[in-house]
Design a protein around this motif. Structure first.
Motif, mmCIF file in Angstrom:
data_model
loop_
_atom_site.group_PDB
_atom_site.id
_atom_site.type_symbol
_atom_site.label_atom_id
_atom_site.label_comp_id
_atom_site.label_asym_id
_atom_site.label_seq_id
_atom_site.Cartn_x
_atom_site.Cartn_y
_atom_site.Cartn_z
ATOM 1 N N ASP A 53 -10.082 27.515 -5.435
ATOM 2 C CA ASP A 53 -9.271 28.377 -6.288
ATOM 3 C C ASP A 53 -8.227 29.103 -5.447
ATOM 4 O OD1 ASP A 53 -10.666 27.759 -8.642
ATOM 5 O OD2 ASP A 53 -12.198 29.273 -8.194
ATOM 6 N N ASP B 124 -11.901 21.642 -5.477
ATOM 7 C CA ASP B 124 -12.286 22.753 -6.346
ATOM 8 C C ASP B 124 -11.909 24.133 -5.791
ATOM 9 O OD1 ASP B 124 -14.006 22.583 -4.227
ATOM 10 O OD2 ASP B 124 -15.827 23.010 -5.390
ATOM 11 N N GLU C 45 -6.085 32.203 -4.307
ATOM 12 C CA GLU C 45 -6.181 33.669 -4.278
ATOM 13 C C GLU C 45 -4.765 34.232 -4.144
ATOM 14 O OE1 GLU C 45 -9.182 35.031 -1.335
ATOM 15 O OE2 GLU C 45 -9.604 32.882 -1.090
#
Length: 339
Positions: A218, A216, A220
Motif C-alpha cells: 500500500d 500488495d 503511504e
C-alpha cells in the motif's frame, strides 16, 4: 522477511521533503526497503560540501522566491521545479545495492518507451541525434547497516530558469569543496510528450513492486499535516530550513574584491568559515580611513550575508554618524558582491 514500503510526499517544499527523507532513513529498521517519491517547487539543491555563493545566483533566487536546500549527500548543484521528479531508494545491508535501484528506474521508464541507460556512476542518459543526453543525476549515502540512493528525473523542467539561478558570474572567490560539473541534459517530454509526475510515480511503483514481487504494498502518503507521526520532525525540519545548515555549512573560502568610489578605492579580503566572516581586511586610500578600519574590525564574526553586513553598518554608523553616506555606499556594493 524484509518489509517493502512505498511513500509519496504531498508537499513540494524541499526542506520538508529532505527532512522526511533523512528521518525515514535514520528511523527505518534494517529489515525494510523503501521507495520515496517526491517533488520540489522552485529550488536549488546543493551537495553537502558545496558553496552556495559559488554555485548559485543567491540574489536572483531571493528576488524570485527560489529556495536553497542543502542535501545530506555529495554531488553538484541542481535546479528543481515541478517538471522534475525526485526518487529515493533505501534499504538495509547487505540488500542495499545502487545498481538494483538504478535498474528499477530504467525498468520503469522502459514501460513508457524510454530507452535509458546508466552512464558512469551517477547519471542516466538517452542517446539521440545530438549524442548522449543526461536526464537523471544521482547521489548516495551509506551507514554501517543501511544505504540510500536518491536522484532526479527531468520530465519538463524549465531549462531557461536553470540558467537563471546556477552558474553565477565569476568572482574572486577561492572556494574549497565540490564544484558542479555541467552536462548536456534533456527533458523526457521530448521523447514522451505527455509525460508527467503521476505517470512517473505509477511506473516507478510498478517496477519496484515487480522487482521485489510485492504486489500488495500500500502507498503511504506523507504530508506536513501528518508530520507529527515522524520522530523529531520539528527539530529536523528546523535544521533543514535554517540558514546555518543551507548557508552556514559551507566549507571555508576566501573572497577578494575591490571597487573605486567617490571617496576613494577599497580592497576587501575576507576569510569565511561556515558562513561567518572569520577575518576581514579592508584597505583604502580615502583621506580618513578610520571608519573603514572600524568597519573591517566589526566584520569579524559577522554573518556572510546581507543581514550580517547591515548589522555591521548600523554599528559603525553609530560610531561615525557623519560618514553614513560613505558607509551606505560601501555596504550597498558589498551586499551585491556577496549575494
Amino acid at each position: 522477511m524484509t518489509k517493502t514500503r512505498i511513500l509519496i510526499s504531498q508537499s513540494t517544499n524541499p526542506w520538508f521533503n529532505l527532512a522526511v527523507e533523512d528521518i525515514i532513513f535514520r528511523s527505518m529498521s534494517a529489515d525494510q526497503r523503501v521507495l520515496f517519491l517526491w517533488q520540489n517547487a522552485d529550488t536549488v539543491v546543493i551537495g553537502r560540501a558545496q558553496n552556495p555563493w559559488k554555485e548559485c545566483k543567491t540574489d536572483k533566487m531571493e528576488q524570485d522566491g527560489v529556495k536553497l536546500a542543502r542535501r545530506q549527500t555529495g554531488g553538484g548543484a541542481v535546479f528543481h521545479d515541478l517538471g522534475n521528479t525526485c526518487f529515493t531508494f533505501m534499504a538495509g545491508k547487505p540488500e542495499y545495492d545502487k545498481a538494483v535501484s538504478t535498474q528499477i528506474v530504467l525498468n520503469a521508464l522502459a514501460k513508457l518507451g524510454i530507452d535509458g541507460e546508466a552512464n558512469g556512476r551517477n547519471d542516466l542518459v538517452v542517446k539521440d541525434e545530438n549524442g548522449i543526453r543526461k536526464f537523471s543525476g544521482s547521489a548516495y549515502r551509506e551507514t554501517i547497516d543501511r544505504g540510500f540512493h536518491h536522484g532526479t528525473i527531468l520530465m519538463s523542467a524549465d531549462m531557461t530558469r536553470l540558467a537563471n539561478y546556477l552558474n553565477p558570474d565569476p568572482k574572486k572567490l577561492q572556494a574549497k569543496g565540490i564544484t558542479s560539473v555541467k552536462s548536456r541534459v534533456i527533458n523526457l517530454n521530448s521523447i514522451v510528450p505527455e509525460i508527467d509526475y503521476s505517470m512517473i510515480c505509477d511506473v516507478m511503483m510498478q517496477a519496484y513492486k515487480e522487482y521485489y514481487n510485492s504486489a500488495d504494498v500500500d502507498v503511504e502518503y506523507i504530508s506536513p499535516e501528518a508530520s507529527s507521526t515522524l520522530p523529531e520532525f520539528e527539530t529536523k525540519f528546523a535544521k533543514q530550513s535554517s540558514w546555518e545548515w543551507n548557508f552556514g555549512s559551507t566549507p571555508q573560502f576566501n573572497h577578494q574584491l575591490n571597487e573605486r568610489f567617490g571617496f576613494g578605492g577599497v580592497d576587501v579580503y575576507l576569510d569565511v568559515v561556515h558562513g561567518v566572516i572569520e577575518k576581514a581586511q579592508l584597505y583604502t586610500d580615502m583621506l580618513d580611513p578610520l571608519p573603514i578600519e572600524h568597519f573591517a574590525a566589526q566584520m569579524q564574526g559577522a554573518q556572510y550575508s546581507e543581514v550580517g553586513i547591515l548589522q555591521v553598518k548600523q554599528h559603525v554608523i553609530a560610531q561615525y554618524p557623519a560618514e553614513q553616506e560613505i558607509l551606505d555606499e560601501l555596504c550597498a556594493w558589498l551586499i551585491t558582491q556577496i549575494s
